[in-house]
Design a protein around this motif. Structure first.
Motif, mmCIF file in Angstrom:
data_model
loop_
_atom_site.group_PDB
_atom_site.id
_atom_site.type_symbol
_atom_site.label_atom_id
_atom_site.label_comp_id
_atom_site.label_asym_id
_atom_site.label_seq_id
_atom_site.Cartn_x
_atom_site.Cartn_y
_atom_site.Cartn_z
ATOM 1 N N ARG A 103 4.897 -56.958 42.691
ATOM 2 C CA ARG A 103 4.296 -56.414 43.918
ATOM 3 C C ARG A 103 3.012 -57.141 44.284
ATOM 4 N N ALA A 104 2.304 -57.659 43.274
ATOM 5 C CA ALA A 104 0.999 -58.280 43.518
ATOM 6 C C ALA A 104 1.130 -59.674 44.124
ATOM 7 N N THR A 105 2.365 -60.239 44.125
ATOM 8 C CA THR A 105 2.584 -61.604 44.643
ATOM 9 C C THR A 105 1.433 -62.532 44.258
ATOM 10 N N MET A 106 1.201 -62.601 42.948
ATOM 11 C CA MET A 106 0.102 -63.430 42.441
ATOM 12 C C MET A 106 0.388 -64.920 42.552
ATOM 13 N N ARG A 107 -0.662 -65.670 42.727
ATOM 14 C CA ARG A 107 -0.593 -67.128 42.623
ATOM 15 C C ARG A 107 -1.527 -67.567 41.515
ATOM 16 N N PRO A 108 -1.195 -68.656 40.812
ATOM 17 C CA PRO A 108 -2.090 -69.092 39.744
ATOM 18 C C PRO A 108 -3.471 -69.392 40.310
ATOM 19 N N GLY A 109 -4.484 -68.941 39.603
ATOM 20 C CA GLY A 109 -5.854 -69.117 40.073
ATOM 21 C C GLY A 109 -6.423 -67.859 40.699
ATOM 22 N N ASP A 110 -5.588 -66.857 40.976
ATOM 23 C CA ASP A 110 -6.095 -65.600 41.528
ATOM 24 C C ASP A 110 -6.994 -64.895 40.519
ATOM 25 N N THR A 111 -8.017 -64.235 41.021
ATOM 26 C CA THR A 111 -8.801 -63.321 40.197
ATOM 27 C C THR A 111 -8.168 -61.939 40.261
ATOM 28 N N VAL A 112 -8.198 -61.251 39.126
ATOM 29 C CA VAL A 112 -7.502 -59.970 39.008
ATOM 30 C C VAL A 112 -8.434 -58.968 38.331
ATOM 31 N N LEU A 113 -8.374 -57.741 38.787
ATOM 32 C CA LEU A 113 -9.076 -56.654 38.115
ATOM 33 C C LEU A 113 -8.090 -55.535 37.843
ATOM 34 N N VAL A 114 -8.059 -55.076 36.609
ATOM 35 C CA VAL A 114 -7.160 -53.989 36.240
ATOM 36 C C VAL A 114 -7.990 -52.749 35.935
ATOM 37 N N GLN A 115 -7.673 -51.672 36.639
ATOM 38 C CA GLN A 115 -8.331 -50.386 36.399
ATOM 39 C C GLN A 115 -7.478 -49.583 35.424
ATOM 40 N N GLY A 116 -8.026 -49.342 34.255
ATOM 41 C CA GLY A 116 -7.270 -48.565 33.266
ATOM 42 C C GLY A 116 -6.814 -49.460 32.139
ATOM 43 N N THR A 117 -7.054 -49.011 30.912
ATOM 44 C CA THR A 117 -6.663 -49.801 29.744
ATOM 45 C C THR A 117 -5.717 -49.001 28.858
ATOM 46 N N GLY A 118 -4.863 -48.205 29.516
ATOM 47 C CA GLY A 118 -3.763 -47.559 28.807
ATOM 48 C C GLY A 118 -2.602 -48.533 28.715
ATOM 49 N N ALA A 119 -1.429 -48.005 28.406
ATOM 50 C CA ALA A 119 -0.270 -48.873 28.173
ATOM 51 C C ALA A 119 0.082 -49.702 29.396
ATOM 52 N N VAL A 120 0.020 -49.110 30.588
ATOM 53 C CA VAL A 120 0.346 -49.868 31.795
ATOM 54 C C VAL A 120 -0.712 -50.942 32.044
ATOM 55 N N GLY A 121 -1.959 -50.554 31.975
ATOM 56 C CA GLY A 121 -3.040 -51.499 32.242
ATOM 57 C C GLY A 121 -3.039 -52.672 31.274
ATOM 58 N N LEU A 122 -2.819 -52.393 30.007
ATOM 59 C CA LEU A 122 -2.842 -53.476 29.011
ATOM 60 C C LEU A 122 -1.721 -54.485 29.270
ATOM 61 N N SER A 123 -0.538 -53.984 29.605
ATOM 62 C CA SER A 123 0.545 -54.923 29.907
ATOM 63 C C SER A 123 0.288 -55.660 31.218
ATOM 64 N N ALA A 124 -0.329 -54.983 32.172
ATOM 65 C CA ALA A 124 -0.654 -55.674 33.430
ATOM 66 C C ALA A 124 -1.643 -56.809 33.169
ATOM 67 N N ILE A 125 -2.594 -56.580 32.287
ATOM 68 C CA ILE A 125 -3.535 -57.645 31.915
ATOM 69 C C ILE A 125 -2.773 -58.826 31.308
ATOM 70 N N ALA A 126 -1.886 -58.524 30.375
ATOM 71 C CA ALA A 126 -1.140 -59.603 29.713
ATOM 72 C C ALA A 126 -0.318 -60.402 30.722
ATOM 73 N N LEU A 127 0.332 -59.706 31.650
ATOM 74 C CA LEU A 127 1.185 -60.417 32.610
ATOM 75 C C LEU A 127 0.346 -61.172 33.635
ATOM 76 N N ALA A 128 -0.803 -60.638 33.999
ATOM 77 C CA ALA A 128 -1.687 -61.390 34.898
ATOM 78 C C ALA A 128 -2.132 -62.672 34.218
ATOM 79 N N ARG A 129 -2.443 -62.579 32.935
ATOM 80 C CA ARG A 129 -2.830 -63.776 32.191
ATOM 81 C C ARG A 129 -1.679 -64.777 32.160
ATOM 82 N N LEU A 130 -0.472 -64.306 31.892
ATOM 83 C CA LEU A 130 0.687 -65.215 31.860
ATOM 84 C C LEU A 130 0.991 -65.810 33.231
ATOM 85 N N SER A 131 0.529 -65.134 34.287
ATOM 86 C CA SER A 131 0.816 -65.607 35.643
ATOM 87 C C SER A 131 -0.249 -66.567 36.152
ATOM 88 N N GLY A 132 -1.173 -66.959 35.288
ATOM 89 C CA GLY A 132 -2.145 -67.968 35.682
ATOM 90 C C GLY A 132 -3.382 -67.437 36.361
#
Lengths: 368, 368, 368, 368
Positions: free
Chosen positions: B175-204
């Motif tokens: 849904r975020a249609t990320m491009r490599p180089g984007d800055t990302v902020l994740v609100q929440g460090t529960g199970a969803v947030g932690l995986s979102a962080i990992a995938l944002a990192r993998l997405s560049g």
């Protein structure tokens, strides 16, 4: 022709508009003077008068979208479409006369309407700097302004009836990523809402709902293309929701367009759109206070997309002209600008607009 | 093997979890029994226990994402990837076991997570109907469930550590249609947030910010890929906004992901994203009350896109498996599930989860 | 009513169509029999007859899009829109009666028209398996088929005139991501091309060009909405290119739709679209041999997007119905099916279609 | 410092490069002189030398992407990011120094790389007009050029190793709309292909395949992030297709990137991508003759998207810098520019590049 002309000046918020004489400028190469045939009083002008926009360099000559005849041209003048323009041509111009093309909004983010160096006729230039607004008998078109010939089939009144609202509506419909057969609901039957209705109709919408007031605008909304009009003053939000759901498999519509500029409208809009639908928010040109919504019910579980839509780009201006050329004969854009005011009557025009006694006032600066 | 097994049952909201014996079902052709190796206690289970989801047919066997070994198979069993599955195989399955494929959500709108006939293991099926939840020694896999072999390189603990949060995060990143180089902020460090962080990192992503608490989760957030962690308890919203703006050309980030499930988080999120950015709202799985925002400042003038993100699809499940296969060795998904509980300890697990003493409890139904 | 009905059978490629008696099937719960009012002979049927599709289980009963009246229903029959359907209702159905919902095409890739388990009435089912085609007095609607009530305002002739070409065209317009004001060129004036013209017009296209033949189809193309028709037999590709460029700021059009199914058309299409435009390729249902293009000139430097478009989904079927309901009164879909054939005249119908003597033959299986 | 410097001039296609003295220009306000630290010989320069680009105003000073130190600045110099730039700063600049912002490509179509007024350092400006190329000891930066500070963490060699190929690759990845977990195949292991591999890896690709030659480039391809390298000289197209299908559920990859510039590569690419996948064509900077494909097999039935990708925009330049800042330490961009040449050795450099004896030659105009 005289070397002095008249223009209406907004000296400060809440002050009466005054008419002043201005000298005609010396033109640089690539510059031009436009003899104004028609300009407009739109919602933005009311906001300017109420002092609701930040950073405005009063005194200003308002009037951002205007049309007229090229009166004087210095050096060759090239239209934004590459054509050669000559004195005597009926032309219009894109009111955003500068974006930088260099900032991160212009480049990395591709959102030129958020360029911090953006300059707009009738809003961002002081009257001390010259004839940068349409409430004047002549408008100075500085080199680089995007000028286009007005198609013969399009009257000045149709063009200004659409006006800035039509440009915004072109942007709205682009943001809405409509497909033919979509159901659409437009909140607000002012200039933006009416053009959004017309463009949704042209884009193959199936049922179009419009919420607005008063009756005269709702009647025009119908003639712009709305199938169902809902009188804001005669129905409750609950009644409107029920009516929309009853007509849409109890889902809500595919696309809601917010063109009302009210905090309550935003709150209502998120209830009227279906799960997975799109909500384009385009009417909040100024701050009218907070809205309260429920992130679970209205966004997350709904899998909703809310898309803010700010200003318009040169491409929207050109697309608006092409749409007017094809459709102005059968879409009553000319009726949006219901009444014509001279420079000395603009206080009255602003009062009428603020009181919603008219949708849009046309400005004819040569009217005595 | 015995023909009776144990399962933990949530009989009603706010009632203690009880362990009961269940008979093993007769399998239809295409059905299977999974010997559960690992299931989870996630935020949804806490919501179920607090009675915050509508239409749940209590008593239920909770546990929607689970992993195990095929114990019994009747007839040929084909995996969702077309492979032949056999008794003894390590497998996982997509917890959404039915969508209709016929309703307007499934067809016209292409939003199958909003299908009204959607059925989810651990949530929508009564314990009276059988072993439809992971808090059980065996899970009944009805014909048609999307089963996949767990790649050898992926431990049960990594898979369940990711769990439903990882599937949601795959949907979020889409849904975020990320491009490599984007800055990302994740609100929440529960199970969803932690995986979102990992995938944002993998997405560049370039800089990734995370807002959360407590310290242990922030530490894990760093190891999942966050560059900057902001302690929700030790900073004010103003401080966080200033810090984010100072690190982003004073713009805010390109993408904010809401995975906090708090009304205040939603209000803060719209301030942290840049003009023209994207705000994916995925943490409001239940109603936590209203949020107040300003449609002018936060949406319209910002030209912002807010995108609700509900549930996940079979494609997200398969993509999650492919990401785990490649990255589970270096992304600490296994650490999200920090502690292991037997069936008789699940009241304690729910209490620990509700109090945020752990991110996710692992359920091992064979632990005595 | 008799328990035997007539159907036309294509026993093998290049063999004459024969009419045979079939017994009426026993209905399972959720199944139905449709008394065929109207079916079609479309381009696909010609391809089937010429043996150009792989994997067809001859003998078959052709006819994939059909309409009629529910003759017999067993158990409650629910329409794809959730409504209750009853004997005597005028209905239509989505010809794709099975996709698996599990394979990678259905899930990860979200391209259900590429599902390998896809089954289509009139194409993928042997006559030995029952009444799975429209060239029959009755059609067996198996449980799960997507059935919808035909709106009262839509005649059988309008529905079948649109037929499978209309469904494809709904998909085409979706793939084309059109915006109002776009210029469009449609290659081919068969059933697909004519419906694509109509939908482009409904989507707010400015100038629509159509390339086709013979004269009668070009005349119908105009009435479907084309502004400029170019006779394939009376103009050269160079002349067409020059004419299109002259009318489009020398750019070419925003969107080209290939609905011609010729290798030469594909080669011409890439020259007619503007830089940065979109080219939807939808007419190559079978292999008509190679095309030669220049990757530098026609794709890379052009920054072009070429988008293949295969088949249609249930959502396109439902959207087609909604468009027909609104527009069938003023768009001449009914004229596409210009002539009506009984079961005993279908060899003639195929010959006429193959020779392009008609756009589409209507099949009335009760015509003696 | 002297007021004369040396530059290498390409006087005409196929002519030896000659070194000439040039006077240093008087700077206008807002202009600057860059003391060149490093420029490049890229594939485009070989094309220029072979006379394969139209409209080049020979004699020219080639070298479009370059880096150096600000030597002289007149008036305040503002970077494209708004920062103040000073003499002595390490900077780089966007080689496209003019687009009009007014034409239909710039406005209506939002394809500024197709602007007809586009001007590019090293290509579109005659040596008679000044120091508009990087094969010179100093480069004239005219007012308005997009200049940015090179991050401290990025060496000149890393920046030029990426060079124009990296900017193109940023555009390619944007066009590819990648999601983490996608499989990717890159055709070509030149400068563009190698950067595309690196960015695909940073974007979370699962398996990345690269097709290229010779062995040294394939080795570098691996270190840029490719998982599987296929030697163009040691395998047949059939073998490559079989290998790719065997590794991708027999589907082909999600995304193919064409960065080879060969007519055969384009023909092969359409076979390697899966149904419903995306094929980004970016390597055909010049015309290398026709390709033959089958519109049915390769586009229509495949439901394929082919996306041409031309040039790059200022936003891609800025994004490239941000990616270099974060990743240059662990991605071997510096190795792409394998050898360093002085101005007097550029004939040799061109010959080496044309013969594919190196991927990219670095130009150090101060090397004696």
């Amino acid at each position: 022709m005289s070397d002095r002309i008249l223009a209406a000046v907004m000296e400060a918020p809440h002050q009466p508009i005054v008419v002043r004489e201005f000298p005609l400028p010396d033109l640089p190469v690539g510059g031009a003077l436009l003899r104004t045939a028609c300009s407009e009083v739109c919602g933005t002008d009311v906001h300017l008068w109420h002092g609701r926009l930040a950073g405005v360099p009063y005194p200003i000559i308002p009037g951002h979208v205007s049309a007229g005849v090229l009166d004087r041209v210095r050096g060759g003048l090239e239209g934004i479409d590459g054509s050669v323009l000559r004195e005597g041509d009926r032309v219009v111009f894109f009111d955003v006369h500068r974006t930088c093309g260099r900032c991160r909004a212009c480049t990395v983010h591709r959102t030129p309407t958020r360029c911090t160096a953006r300059r707009v006729y009738g809003i961002t230039d002081s009257a001390a700097d010259g004839l940068f607004g349409g409430w004047a008998q002549q408008i100075y078109l500085e080199p680089g302004v995007g000028i286009a010939r007005l198609p013969d089939a399009v009257s000045f009144e149709s063009y200004i009836g659409g006006g800035c609202g039509l440009l915004t509506a072109v942007h709205i419909i682009e943001r809405a990523t409509m497909r033919p057969g979509d159901t659409v609901l437009v909140q607000g039957t002012g200039a933006v809402g009416l053009s959004a209705i017309a463009l949704a109709r042209l884009s193959g919408a199936s049922t179009i709902f419009a919420i607005g007031a008063p009756a005269a605008r709702l009647d025009l909304a119908r003639r712009m293309g709305a199938d169902v009009v809902l009188d804001l003053d005669a129905t409750t939000a609950e009644e409107r929701l029920e009516l929309v759901r009853a007509a849409t498999h109890r889902e809500g519509v595919d696309v809601v367009v917010e063109a009302a500029g009210s905090a309550r409208a935003f709150e209502e809009g998120v209830t009227l759109v279906r799960d997975g639908g799109r909500y384009v928010v385009a009417g909040h040109y100024t701050d009218v206070g907070p809205s309260t919504i429920n992130a679970h019910q209205h966004i997350n579980r709904k899998h909703l997309e809310i898309r803010g839509c700010w200003g318009s780009e040169a491409g929207h201006f050109l697309r608006a002209l092409s749409l007017l050329e094809r459709h102005a004969a059968h879409v009553p854009w000319a009726e949006i600008g219901s009444q014509r005011y001279g420079l000395h009557s603009l206080n009255e025009a602003l009062a009428d607009a603020a009181a919603m006694r008219l949708t849009k006032a046309l400005v004819d600066p040569w009217l005595s």
